[in-house]
Scaffold this active site. Sequence first.
Site, PDB file in Angstrom:
ATOM      1  N   GLU A   1      -9.474   8.809 -20.674  1.00  0.00           N
ATOM      2  CA  GLU A   1      -8.543   7.964 -21.069  1.00  0.00           C
ATOM      3  C   GLU A   1      -8.278   6.273 -19.836  1.00  0.00           C
ATOM      4  O   GLU A   1      -8.611   6.685 -18.928  1.00  0.00           O
ATOM      5  CB  GLU A   1      -6.727   8.219 -21.384  1.00  0.00           C
ATOM      6  CG  GLU A   1      -6.238   8.041 -19.855  1.00  0.00           C
ATOM      7  CD  GLU A   1      -6.239   9.703 -18.824  1.00  0.00           C
ATOM      8  OE1 GLU A   1      -7.399  10.053 -19.055  1.00  0.00           O
ATOM      9  OE2 GLU A   1      -5.973   9.402 -18.128  1.00  0.00           O
TER      10      GLU A   1
ATOM     11  N   LYS B   1     -12.791   3.981  -7.680  1.00  0.00           N
ATOM     12  CA  LYS B   1     -12.016   5.257  -8.987  1.00  0.00           C
ATOM     13  C   LYS B   1     -14.344   5.868  -9.457  1.00  0.00           C
ATOM     14  O   LYS B   1     -14.200   6.704  -9.128  1.00  0.00           O
ATOM     15  CB  LYS B   1     -12.254   4.159 -10.118  1.00  0.00           C
ATOM     16  CG  LYS B   1     -10.874   3.723 -10.192  1.00  0.00           C
ATOM     17  CD  LYS B   1     -10.478   3.764 -11.648  1.00  0.00           C
ATOM     18  CE  LYS B   1      -8.950   3.568 -11.861  1.00  0.00           C
ATOM     19  NZ  LYS B   1      -7.828   2.195 -10.799  1.00  0.00           N
TER      20      LYS B   1
ATOM     21  N   SER C   1      -8.879  -1.280  -1.931  1.00  0.00           N
ATOM     22  CA  SER C   1      -9.080  -0.631  -3.245  1.00  0.00           C
ATOM     23  C   SER C   1     -10.044  -1.263  -4.491  1.00  0.00           C
ATOM     24  O   SER C   1     -10.656  -0.575  -4.570  1.00  0.00           O
ATOM     25  CB  SER C   1      -8.131  -0.003  -3.907  1.00  0.00           C
ATOM     26  OG  SER C   1      -6.992  -0.995  -4.962  1.00  0.00           O
TER      27      SER C   1
HETATM   28  C1  LIG Z   1      -6.528   1.868 -10.701  1.00  0.00           C
HETATM   29  C2  LIG Z   1      -7.150   0.900  -9.130  1.00  0.00           C
HETATM   30  C3  LIG Z   1      -5.754   1.401  -8.454  1.00  0.00           C
HETATM   31  C4  LIG Z   1      -4.661   2.097  -8.722  1.00  0.00           C
HETATM   32  O1  LIG Z   1      -4.739   3.373  -8.899  1.00  0.00           O
HETATM   33  P1  LIG Z   1      -4.690   4.353  -6.907  1.00  0.00           P
HETATM   34  O2  LIG Z   1      -5.015   5.810  -8.706  1.00  0.00           O
HETATM   35  O3  LIG Z   1      -3.010   4.617  -7.383  1.00  0.00           O
HETATM   36  O4  LIG Z   1      -5.947   4.310  -6.292  1.00  0.00           O
HETATM   37  C5  LIG Z   1      -5.615   0.654  -7.187  1.00  0.00           C
HETATM   38  N1  LIG Z   1      -6.574  -0.408  -6.929  1.00  0.00           N
HETATM   39  C6  LIG Z   1      -7.795  -0.456  -7.542  1.00  0.00           C
HETATM   40  C7  LIG Z   1      -9.154  -1.892  -7.430  1.00  0.00           C
HETATM   41  C8  LIG Z   1      -8.062   0.177  -8.883  1.00  0.00           C
HETATM   42  O5  LIG Z   1      -8.842   0.000 -10.358  1.00  0.00           O
END
Ligand SMILES: *Cc1c(COP(=O)(O)O)cnc(C)c1O
Length: 405
Positions: free
Chosen positions: A119, A97, A385
Site C-alpha cells: 500500500e 525506503k 532520509s
Molecule cells: C516515507 C518517507 C519518510 C517517512 O517514513 P519513515 O518510515 O518514518 O521513515 C521519511 N522520509 C522520506 C524521504 C520518505 O520517503
Amino acid sequence: MKKNAEQARYTFPDQQGYYGRYGGAFIPEMLHRNVAELQAAYTEVLNDKKFQDELDLLLHDYAGRPTPLYHAQRLSEAFGTTIYLKREDLCHTGAHKINNTIGQILLAERLGKKRIIAETGAGQHGVATATVCALKGLKCIVYMGEKDIERQAPNVARMKMLGATVIPATSGSKTLKDATNEAIRDWINNPVDTHYIIGSVVGPHPYPDMVARFQSVISREVREQLLEKTGNELPTHVIACVGGGSNAAGAFYHFLEEAAVKLYAVEAAGCGIDSGKTAATSVLGRPGILHGSMSLLMQTEDGQVVEPHSISAGLDYPGIGPLHAHLFDTGRATALSATDAEALEAAFELARLEGIIPALESAHALAALKQLTWQPSDRVVICLSGRGDKDMQTYMDHMAQQSPK
Ligand SMILES: *Cc1c(COP(=O)(O)O)cnc(C)c1O
C-alpha cells in the site's frame, strides 16, 4: 556489535512482538497463517549467511550503499557545532525506503512467493516496491487511495513504468488507511502465493522488527564511518524525522544500547500541534490499534482515526511504530516536532548552505537543529532520509509566495 541486556530491552520485541505495552499482532483470523509463517521464517532467514551475502551485494551494487556520512561544514558553523548528514538521499530511488524493500523482496523469494502487494500514500513506498519487483521479475500490485492517485501523478507514472499495477482504493477518505484496508483484504484472499511488503516499522509483528532490522544498516554504517572520521564511533546526538518511523529506527538501532547517545525523533506538527491540522502523534496520540499493532494513535474520543495533516506526504500518518512509542515511554528517545513552515525554512537553509535539496520529510529533522542547544564538541548525526526532487512543486509554490511577481 556487542549485545547486552539494554540492547535486548530496547531493540528487540518479545516473542509476541511487544515493545513494552506496544506492538503485538492484531489481525483477522484469516491472516493468522500468513503472519505465523512470516514470524517463523524471518529471523532464521535474516541470520542465514547466504541471505545476508545476497542482501549486502544488492545494497552495495544496486542501492548504492554505503551512503556517505558527510561533514556539513557550513551548516555546522551556522549552529556552532559539528554536524554530519547520513546521505540516504543518495540511495537508488532517492530515499531510505529501498533498504527495506530489497530485504523484503529477498525474503519473499525465499518463502516462494510469486506475487507482491503493497500500500502507498504518497507513492514513495509504492515506487520502492515496484522497483524491486522489476528487479526480481515478480508481479506487483500497489493499492493507493483514489485521492492520492490524483495528487501524486508522477509517482503513479513511475510505478506503471516499472510494470506495477496500481489499484485505486475508493472507500472512506480514499487515502492511505483505505489503501491499507484493501491490501489486507487482498492478502486474506491470496494467502499462499502473496507477500505483503509494509513500508515502515508499523503493522503486525514481525513487521516492525523486520523493517527496523533492514533499515539498521543506516546506523551500522554511521558507527563505522564516524570511527574512521573521528576516532570515536559514537555520536552525541542522532536526529531523524518520523512518519511511521523506519528511517529513525534504522538511524537509532545500533545506538539504542549506548546511553550516552541522545536520540531525537521529529514529528510533523503540520500547521501547529493545537491547530487540528497536524501529525504530531506522540503528543496527541493515545494507545490504540492501527494496521494490526498497538501503538500511539491520533483518534477521537470514540476511537475513530483522525486524518493527519503535514506538508510532507511521508509524515502524514496518524500513528507511529510501536518501537518509538516504547522509546518515548521509557525516555530513551525524545519526541520533537516541526511545523510545515519550520520544515520549509530548514529545507531552504540546507539548499543554500550545503547545495543539498532535502526531501520535505528530512527537512523536519533539520528543523530540530533550532530547537536544541549545541556545544562545539558535539557530534550530531542527522538522517537525511531522502532527496527533494519529488517536492519541487511545493518548494516552487513557496518561492512564489515569498516573492510574488
Ligand atoms: C516515507 C518517507 C519518510 C517517512 O517514513 P519513515 O518510515 O518514518 O521513515 C521519511 N522520509 C522520506 C524521504 C520518505 O520517503
